[in-house]
Structure formats: C-alpha cells, structure tokens
Motif scaffolding. Structure first.
Motif, PDB file in Angstrom:
ATOM      1  N   GLN A 145       0.835  -1.203   0.000  1.00  0.00           N
ATOM      2  CA  GLN A 145       0.000   0.000   0.000  1.00  0.00           C
ATOM      3  C   GLN A 145       0.870   1.253   0.000  1.00  0.00           C
ATOM      4  O   GLN A 145       0.640   2.197  -0.758  1.00  0.00           O
ATOM      5  N   GLN A 146       1.871   1.277   0.879  1.00  0.00           N
ATOM      6  CA  GLN A 146       2.756   2.435   0.952  1.00  0.00           C
ATOM      7  C   GLN A 146       3.536   2.637  -0.339  1.00  0.00           C
ATOM      8  O   GLN A 146       3.834   3.767  -0.724  1.00  0.00           O
ATOM      9  N   ALA A 147       3.855   1.549  -1.025  1.00  0.00           N
ATOM     10  CA  ALA A 147       4.634   1.658  -2.261  1.00  0.00           C
ATOM     11  C   ALA A 147       3.773   2.100  -3.436  1.00  0.00           C
ATOM     12  O   ALA A 147       4.170   2.961  -4.229  1.00  0.00           O
ATOM     13  N   ALA A 148       2.580   1.526  -3.577  1.00  0.00           N
ATOM     14  CA  ALA A 148       1.772   1.742  -4.781  1.00  0.00           C
ATOM     15  C   ALA A 148       1.005   3.050  -4.760  1.00  0.00           C
ATOM     16  O   ALA A 148       0.760   3.643  -5.814  1.00  0.00           O
ATOM     17  N   TYR A 149       0.612   3.534  -3.584  1.00  0.00           N
ATOM     18  CA  TYR A 149      -0.240   4.714  -3.514  1.00  0.00           C
ATOM     19  C   TYR A 149       0.589   5.948  -3.160  1.00  0.00           C
ATOM     20  O   TYR A 149       0.428   6.561  -2.110  1.00  0.00           O
ATOM     21  N   GLN A 150       1.519   6.298  -4.039  1.00  0.00           N
ATOM     22  CA  GLN A 150       2.330   7.487  -3.900  1.00  0.00           C
ATOM     23  C   GLN A 150       1.869   8.548  -4.895  1.00  0.00           C
ATOM     24  O   GLN A 150       1.100   8.271  -5.817  1.00  0.00           O
ATOM     25  N   VAL A 151       2.373   9.783  -4.717  1.00  0.00           N
ATOM     26  CA  VAL A 151       1.941  10.884  -5.578  1.00  0.00           C
ATOM     27  C   VAL A 151       2.472  10.710  -6.989  1.00  0.00           C
ATOM     28  O   VAL A 151       1.747  10.842  -7.962  1.00  0.00           O
ATOM     29  N   SER A 152       3.762  10.405  -7.103  1.00  0.00           N
ATOM     30  CA  SER A 152       4.377  10.259  -8.426  1.00  0.00           C
ATOM     31  C   SER A 152       4.080   8.876  -8.992  1.00  0.00           C
ATOM     32  O   SER A 152       4.434   7.855  -8.380  1.00  0.00           O
ATOM     33  N   PRO A 153       3.425   8.766 -10.152  1.00  0.00           N
ATOM     34  CA  PRO A 153       3.116   7.450 -10.714  1.00  0.00           C
ATOM     35  C   PRO A 153       4.357   6.612 -11.010  1.00  0.00           C
ATOM     36  O   PRO A 153       4.358   5.405 -10.743  1.00  0.00           O
ATOM     37  N   LYS A 154       5.417   7.231 -11.522  1.00  0.00           N
ATOM     38  CA  LYS A 154       6.610   6.456 -11.865  1.00  0.00           C
ATOM     39  C   LYS A 154       7.303   5.946 -10.606  1.00  0.00           C
ATOM     40  O   LYS A 154       7.740   4.788 -10.545  1.00  0.00           O
TER      41      LYS A 154
ATOM     42  N   SER B 195      -9.651   9.872  -3.762  1.00  0.00           N
ATOM     43  CA  SER B 195     -10.729   8.875  -3.759  1.00  0.00           C
ATOM     44  C   SER B 195     -10.167   7.452  -3.758  1.00  0.00           C
ATOM     45  O   SER B 195     -10.677   6.575  -3.047  1.00  0.00           O
ATOM     46  N   ASP B 196      -9.092   7.222  -4.536  1.00  0.00           N
ATOM     47  CA  ASP B 196      -8.458   5.898  -4.543  1.00  0.00           C
ATOM     48  C   ASP B 196      -7.906   5.546  -3.168  1.00  0.00           C
ATOM     49  O   ASP B 196      -8.030   4.408  -2.702  1.00  0.00           O
ATOM     50  N   ARG B 197      -7.289   6.522  -2.513  1.00  0.00           N
ATOM     51  CA  ARG B 197      -6.707   6.262  -1.191  1.00  0.00           C
ATOM     52  C   ARG B 197      -7.794   5.948  -0.163  1.00  0.00           C
ATOM     53  O   ARG B 197      -7.647   5.049   0.672  1.00  0.00           O
ATOM     54  N   LEU B 198      -8.888   6.715  -0.210  1.00  0.00           N
ATOM     55  CA  LEU B 198      -9.986   6.454   0.725  1.00  0.00           C
ATOM     56  C   LEU B 198     -10.616   5.084   0.457  1.00  0.00           C
ATOM     57  O   LEU B 198     -10.977   4.359   1.395  1.00  0.00           O
ATOM     58  N   GLY B 199     -10.745   4.730  -0.822  1.00  0.00           N
ATOM     59  CA  GLY B 199     -11.267   3.410  -1.157  1.00  0.00           C
ATOM     60  C   GLY B 199     -10.362   2.301  -0.654  1.00  0.00           C
ATOM     61  O   GLY B 199     -10.836   1.268  -0.164  1.00  0.00           O
ATOM     62  N   LEU B 200      -9.046   2.507  -0.753  1.00  0.00           N
ATOM     63  CA  LEU B 200      -8.092   1.522  -0.249  1.00  0.00           C
ATOM     64  C   LEU B 200      -8.244   1.339   1.257  1.00  0.00           C
ATOM     65  O   LEU B 200      -8.249   0.217   1.767  1.00  0.00           O
ATOM     66  N   VAL B 201      -8.360   2.464   1.984  1.00  0.00           N
ATOM     67  CA  VAL B 201      -8.509   2.378   3.436  1.00  0.00           C
ATOM     68  C   VAL B 201      -9.774   1.628   3.817  1.00  0.00           C
ATOM     69  O   VAL B 201      -9.777   0.766   4.704  1.00  0.00           O
ATOM     70  N   SER B 202     -10.884   1.948   3.127  1.00  0.00           N
ATOM     71  CA  SER B 202     -12.150   1.295   3.459  1.00  0.00           C
ATOM     72  C   SER B 202     -12.126  -0.201   3.147  1.00  0.00           C
ATOM     73  O   SER B 202     -12.809  -0.987   3.807  1.00  0.00           O
TER      74      SER B 202
END
Length: 401
Positions: A95-104, A216-223
C-alpha cells in the motif's frame, strides 16, 4: 451595394465577437480552475495500472496465505502467526509503495517490493524455511513477473532495462530480514541513479479532478483494507495471548466485588464522603482555574486565527475579482482592436471592389462601342463597296469586248 457590405460586416463582426468571448472565457476558466499541469497519458496509465496491480497482489497473497494456513492445525500458533504476519506486512508495505503521488516512483517502489518479497521466500532468502512447501515462493515469483511485464509495457525499452538493473542492485543491498518486511523507500536512490535533483522529483500533482481521483483511490483503499488488516491483527493477538475465558471471568468477578464493596462503603460513610468532596474541591480548584485560563487563551487564539483567515479569504477573493476584471478589460481591448481593424479592412475591400467594377464596366462599354461601329460598317458600307467593286469589274469586261 454599400448597404449590403454593411450588413455583411455586421454579421461577420457578431460571429468574431462571439468566438473571441467564448475563447476568452475558456482561457479564464482554465486559469482560475487549474493552476497545475495535468498528468500525461503515460503517467495516468501508470498510476491506474499500478493500483490495479496492488489489488491483484492483495488477492494473490491472501489466497496463498490461506492455502498455507490450511496445511497447519489451528493449534499451531507459530505457523498460524507467520501466515498472519505475512498477510499484514505484505499488504501494508505494498500500500505504501503503490499509492504514492508520483506514478513512476510508485511503479518503481512497487516493483522493488515485489522483488524483495520474491528474494525473501527464495531458497537463498531468509524466509525460505518459514513454511512447508513452496507456495509462498511461487506466489512471490508470479507477482514479481506480473509487475515486471507491466513495467515493460509502460516504460521505453532503454528505460526498462536501466530500471531492471537498478532494482536488481537495490534488492541485493536492501533485502527483507524478516516477515516484518520493512520497506526501504527507493526514491532518493532512484533519483540519484537518474541524475535528477530531489527538488524536481514531483513535477506536478495533476489537475483538480486528477488530485480528487487520487484521494478517492486512497480512501477506497482504506475502506477495503483496514477492516481486513485489523481483523488479522486481532487474530494474531488472540493466537499469542495467554488469556482464556476463565481468567476473564475471574477478573470480571473481582471487579464486581470491588464495585460492590465501594458502593457499600459510600453508603455507610456519608460524612467521610462529604469531607472527601470538600477536600477534592479545594485541591482541584487551581487545576480548574488553570484549565479555564488555558481554554480562554486557546479561544482567543482561535478567534485571532479565524479573523486572519477571513482577511486572507477576503483578500484572495478581491484578487480573484481584480484578475477577472483585468481579463475582461483585456478581452474588450482585443475585441475593439480587432473590430476596428476588420472595419478598416472591409472598407478597403469595398473600395477595391467598387473601383474594379467601374473599370470593368468602362472596358465593357468600350468594347461594345467598337463592336457596334464594326457592325454599322459591315451593314452599310460592305454592300456599297461590294457593288462598286462588281460594277467596276463589269465595266472593264465591256471595254475589253
């Protein structure tokens, strides 16, 4: 003709004015709503596919962990704890790796995490003997191959080869030591490898809709993930806890007896309780006064901050109004200049057309006069000349005879 030209000019000017106003409004809307540079198509695809991969990662890890858990009895607290630790720390780390600000950067960190987990469960890794069989290693290898294939499609060939070499070296330097799977962020190492300054790591957060989509993606991940992880942690505590039902019942019975004894003491000693209340009032009064003072200070500070915030909002609102007014005046000036220029061009074109038409009419009249003269000559003088010629010829014949 002049009236027709004016009518045409009026319609054309109306169309130009409408286009300029629409164009100006769109530019103004863009300036107000989006001060950030939007993400490129490649960056958006990278973000979407990386986060989709994370869901695939969660599913595969959970499936493999459940399969491993079924091979051990429920009373085997050691291996059941290992299974829960793998699920908890693998999913939290990814989760910490994939949900960062920079896509690359998110793609690189996700790839690194998958490669580290593969190395950890490999026969040479420190996690090779945790479970019987090789389900853990096969799953890790599959997940690493999936992220590698995805990166090969998203990155140019030269950049993919370079990233592959970087990740291989980074994993060798920072392997996982235990099921805690402590992730080492690769941002600084990647930037140094690419010769990129740290201040230029993130060029843009994207437009407002892109930023809202990220949140929205981050909130969905948390839920989705938080309830599962909390359940696994509770199961882990329950497995490794020595507390049983009898201990809990004894503790609750002791608390009940203590509560009943205290209630009996309060009921049978009213004078003591009254004295206790008076003493507590005296002792707690300074504390209450200090609490009131600090509360007043905080309220005053909050009021001052609220006033400052209102002033800042009013200033920003006025600046926005001024900016809109400047844009409107600039658009008005541009429209006025274009209208004047168009009017001048239209007058010039009208004069040129009129001059050309007059010249053509004059040429036409000249040509008509010339043809008319030739026609008169052909009608009146041609028969006379022909008769004269024929008569002269007949006289010559008579003279010869």
């Amino acid at each position: 003709m002049k009236y027709t030209s004016q009518l045409f000019a009026s319609k054309f000017f109306s169309i130009v004015l409408s286009l300029l106003l629409l164009n100006g409004c769109s530019l103004l809307e863009l300036k107000i709503e989006s001060q950030s540079e939007p993400l490129t198509t490649v960056e958006l695809n990278t973000r979407i596919l990386t986060r989709e991969y994370s869901k695939h990662f969660f599913s595969e890890v959970e499936s493999a962990a459940d399969e491993i858990s079924a091979t051990y009895p429920k009373e085997d607290s050691l291996h059941q704890s290992y299974v829960l630790l793998w699920k908890i720390h693998a999913e939290e780390g990814l989760q910490q790796a994939a949900y960062q600000v920079s896509p690359k950067i998110a793609l690189i960190d996700t790839w690194i995490f998958a490669a580290q987990m593969k190395q950890f469960f490999s026969p040479q890794g420190k996690g090779s003997g945790l479970f019987e069989g090789d389900v853990d290693f096969q799953t890790s290898q599959l997940l690493n191959n999936d992220i590698e294939n995805m990166a090969e499609k998203l990155l140019p060939s030269s950049e993919f080869s370079d990233a592959q070499d970087f990740i291989k070296g980074f994993v060798a330097e920072h392997p996982f030591d235990s099921l805690m799977m402590r992730r080492t962020p690769a941002l600084k190492a990647w930037l140094a490898h690419q010769n990129i300054d740290e201040t230029e790591a993130v060029a843009t957060l994207g437009t407002m809709p892109e930023a809202l989509g990220d949140v929205s993606d981050r909130l969905g991940l948390v839920s989705e993930q938080m309830p599962k992880i909390m359940t696994w942690k509770a199961q882990l505590i329950a497995i490794n806890s020595n507390v049983n039902a009898n201990d809990i019942n004894k503790t609750m019975e002791s608390l009940r007896h203590t509560s009943e004894s205290f209630q009996d003491f309060v009921k049978n000693n009213p004078e003591y309780m009254q004295n206790l209340v008076e003493q507590m009032s005296v002792q707690l009064q300074p504390l209450l006064d200090d609490l009131d003072m600090k509360t007043d200070d905080k309220l005053n500070q909050l009021s001052a901050e609220r006033v400052a915030l209102e002033i800042m909002v009013a200033r920003e609102r006025q600046e926005l109004v001024n900016m809109v007014e400047r844009e409107r005046k600039a658009i008005a000036i541009i429209v006025s200049q274009e209208r004047e220029k168009f009017t001048q061009d239209l007058d010039k074109v009208s004069q040129d057309v009129l001059t050309l038409a007059v010249d053509k009419v004059i040429d036409l009249i000249k040509s008509t006069i010339i043809y008319f003269i030739l026609f008169i000559l052909a009608i009146f003088f041609a028969p006379l000349g022909l008769g004269y010629f024929l008569g002269k010829r007949a006289a010559i014949k008579k003279t010869v005879i």
